[in-house]
Design a protein around this motif. Structure first.
Motif, short mmCIF file in Angstrom:
data_model
loop_
_atom_site.label_atom_id
_atom_site.label_comp_id
_atom_site.label_asym_id
_atom_site.label_seq_id
_atom_site.Cartn_x
_atom_site.Cartn_y
_atom_site.Cartn_z
N HIS A 1 28.82 55.19 39.02
CA HIS A 1 29.13 56.36 39.84
C HIS A 1 28.15 56.53 41.00
O HIS A 1 28.15 57.58 41.65
N ARG A 2 27.33 55.51 41.26
CA ARG A 2 26.36 55.58 42.34
C ARG A 2 26.44 54.31 43.18
O ARG A 2 26.48 53.21 42.64
N LYS A 3 26.47 54.48 44.48
CA LYS A 3 26.45 53.34 45.40
C LYS A 3 25.48 53.66 46.53
O LYS A 3 25.28 54.83 46.89
N VAL A 4 24.88 52.61 47.10
CA VAL A 4 24.00 52.76 48.26
C VAL A 4 24.50 51.83 49.34
O VAL A 4 24.69 50.63 49.10
N ALA A 5 24.72 52.38 50.54
CA ALA A 5 25.19 51.57 51.67
C ALA A 5 24.70 52.20 52.97
O ALA A 5 24.76 53.43 53.13
N ASP A 6 24.20 51.38 53.87
CA ASP A 6 23.74 51.84 55.19
C ASP A 6 22.75 52.99 55.09
O ASP A 6 22.77 53.93 55.89
N GLY A 7 21.90 52.95 54.08
CA GLY A 7 20.88 53.99 53.93
C GLY A 7 21.39 55.29 53.35
O GLY A 7 20.69 56.31 53.37
N ILE A 8 22.63 55.28 52.83
CA ILE A 8 23.22 56.49 52.23
C ILE A 8 23.40 56.26 50.74
O ILE A 8 23.99 55.26 50.32
N GLU A 9 22.90 57.17 49.93
CA GLU A 9 23.09 57.14 48.49
C GLU A 9 24.29 58.04 48.17
O GLU A 9 24.30 59.22 48.51
N VAL A 10 25.30 57.46 47.55
CA VAL A 10 26.56 58.16 47.30
C VAL A 10 26.77 58.32 45.80
O VAL A 10 26.72 57.34 45.05
N PHE A 11 27.01 59.57 45.35
CA PHE A 11 27.27 59.86 43.95
C PHE A 11 28.69 60.38 43.81
O PHE A 11 29.08 61.33 44.49
N LEU A 12 29.47 59.77 42.94
CA LEU A 12 30.86 60.17 42.72
C LEU A 12 30.98 61.02 41.46
O LEU A 12 30.43 60.69 40.41
N GLY A 13 31.73 62.11 41.59
CA GLY A 13 32.08 62.93 40.44
C GLY A 13 33.59 63.06 40.37
O GLY A 13 34.23 63.29 41.39
N VAL A 14 34.16 62.88 39.18
CA VAL A 14 35.60 63.04 38.97
C VAL A 14 35.79 63.92 37.75
O VAL A 14 35.23 63.65 36.68
N ALA A 15 36.60 64.99 37.90
CA ALA A 15 36.85 65.89 36.78
C ALA A 15 38.30 66.35 36.82
O ALA A 15 38.85 66.59 37.90
N PRO A 16 38.97 66.48 35.66
CA PRO A 16 40.36 66.96 35.64
C PRO A 16 40.46 68.36 36.23
O PRO A 16 39.65 69.24 35.91
N ALA A 17 41.48 68.57 37.08
CA ALA A 17 41.72 69.89 37.66
C ALA A 17 42.76 70.65 36.85
O ALA A 17 42.74 71.87 36.78
N ASP A 18 43.70 69.91 36.26
CA ASP A 18 44.71 70.52 35.41
C ASP A 18 45.26 69.45 34.47
O ASP A 18 44.76 68.33 34.42
N ALA A 19 46.28 69.81 33.73
CA ALA A 19 46.85 68.88 32.76
C ALA A 19 47.99 68.05 33.35
O ALA A 19 48.68 67.35 32.62
N ARG A 20 48.18 68.11 34.66
CA ARG A 20 49.31 67.41 35.30
C ARG A 20 48.86 66.20 36.10
O ARG A 20 49.56 65.74 36.99
#
Length: 225
Positions: free
Chosen positions: A122-141
């Motif tokens: 869930h973490r990537k580094v590119a061009d001097g930017i550290e990127v953190f991804l978060g994914v969470a269910p919004a509903d049951a659909r």
């Protein structure tokens, strides 16, 4: 006489340096720290503390990366005091202790923890930017909240003024949306909702343009609903 005096001072100084080197405490391993202190709460899950070697319990805490987890432990979190109640614990030792609790079987010590931290999907580094991804269910659909947190990799300063566009797609199709700058979990983040259904893996591709940058930075993550 002056030459003899100079030699005496030099030799005396050498002994002093040697004494100071010997006086430096040795770095403690993650296992040593855990068995001395952390096990008091993490051994039995006191006050909701994730248990040692319970990777399912540790995973949500590690989602934004090991560095974020260590920073939280340095400051203290919930009922856990700063540095786990060991004021003399160094950042490196604390990092080693967290890694040991996450996976004791690796038998990592403080030095190996710095040299080879586990990869974080869930973490990537590119061009001097550290990127953190978060994914969470919004509903049951099949709708999910997607949020990206951005940091400057060198200064660790949070990036608040970027333009972020994300494409979420698999073999059956996809959607592209601009993420909105919001406060998420107490910090700046870029957020939007995407529909991801079925069991096919999705590729989440972000185009990030920092303020004043000529070109965008691209990073990709894999996600399976």
């Amino acid at each position: 006489m002056k030459a003899v005096l100079a030699i005496t001072i030099l030799v005396g100084g050498s002994f002093m340096v040697a004494d100071l080197v010997q006086a430096q405490p040795a770095q403690r391993s993650g296992e040593q720290i855990v068995k001395k202190q952390c096990i008091k709460c993490h051994g039995g899950g006191v006050n909701g503390a994730p248990k040692i070697d319970d990777r399912a319990a540790w995973a949500p805490r590690m989602r934004q990366g090991l560095q974020v987890t260590v920073a939280s432990a340095i400051k203290g979190h919930g009922k856990m005091p700063a540095r786990g109640g060991m004021a003399d614990l160094t950042d490196t030792e604390l990092r080693a202790a967290i890694l040991y609790m996450f996976y004791p079987g690796a038998a990592l010590n403080a030095s190996s923890a710095v040299a080879a931290p586990p990869a974080d999907p869930h973490r990537k580094v590119a061009d001097g930017i550290e990127v953190f991804l978060g994914v969470a269910p919004a509903d049951a659909r099949g709708v999910y909240h997607i949020n990206l947190s951005l940091r400057d990799a060198a200064s660790q300063a949070q990036i608040r003024d970027a333009v972020v566009e994300v494409r979420v797609a698999n073999a059956l199709g996809g959607a592209t949306k601009k993420l909105q700058a919001k406060t998420f979990n107490g910090g700046p983040a870029y957020v939007n909702d995407f529909r991801m259904e079925g069991t096919q893996p999705y590729t989440i591709t972000a185009q990030i343009r920092r303020s004043g940058a000529v070109q965008s930075t691209e990073v990709s993550f894999e996600f399976r609903p």
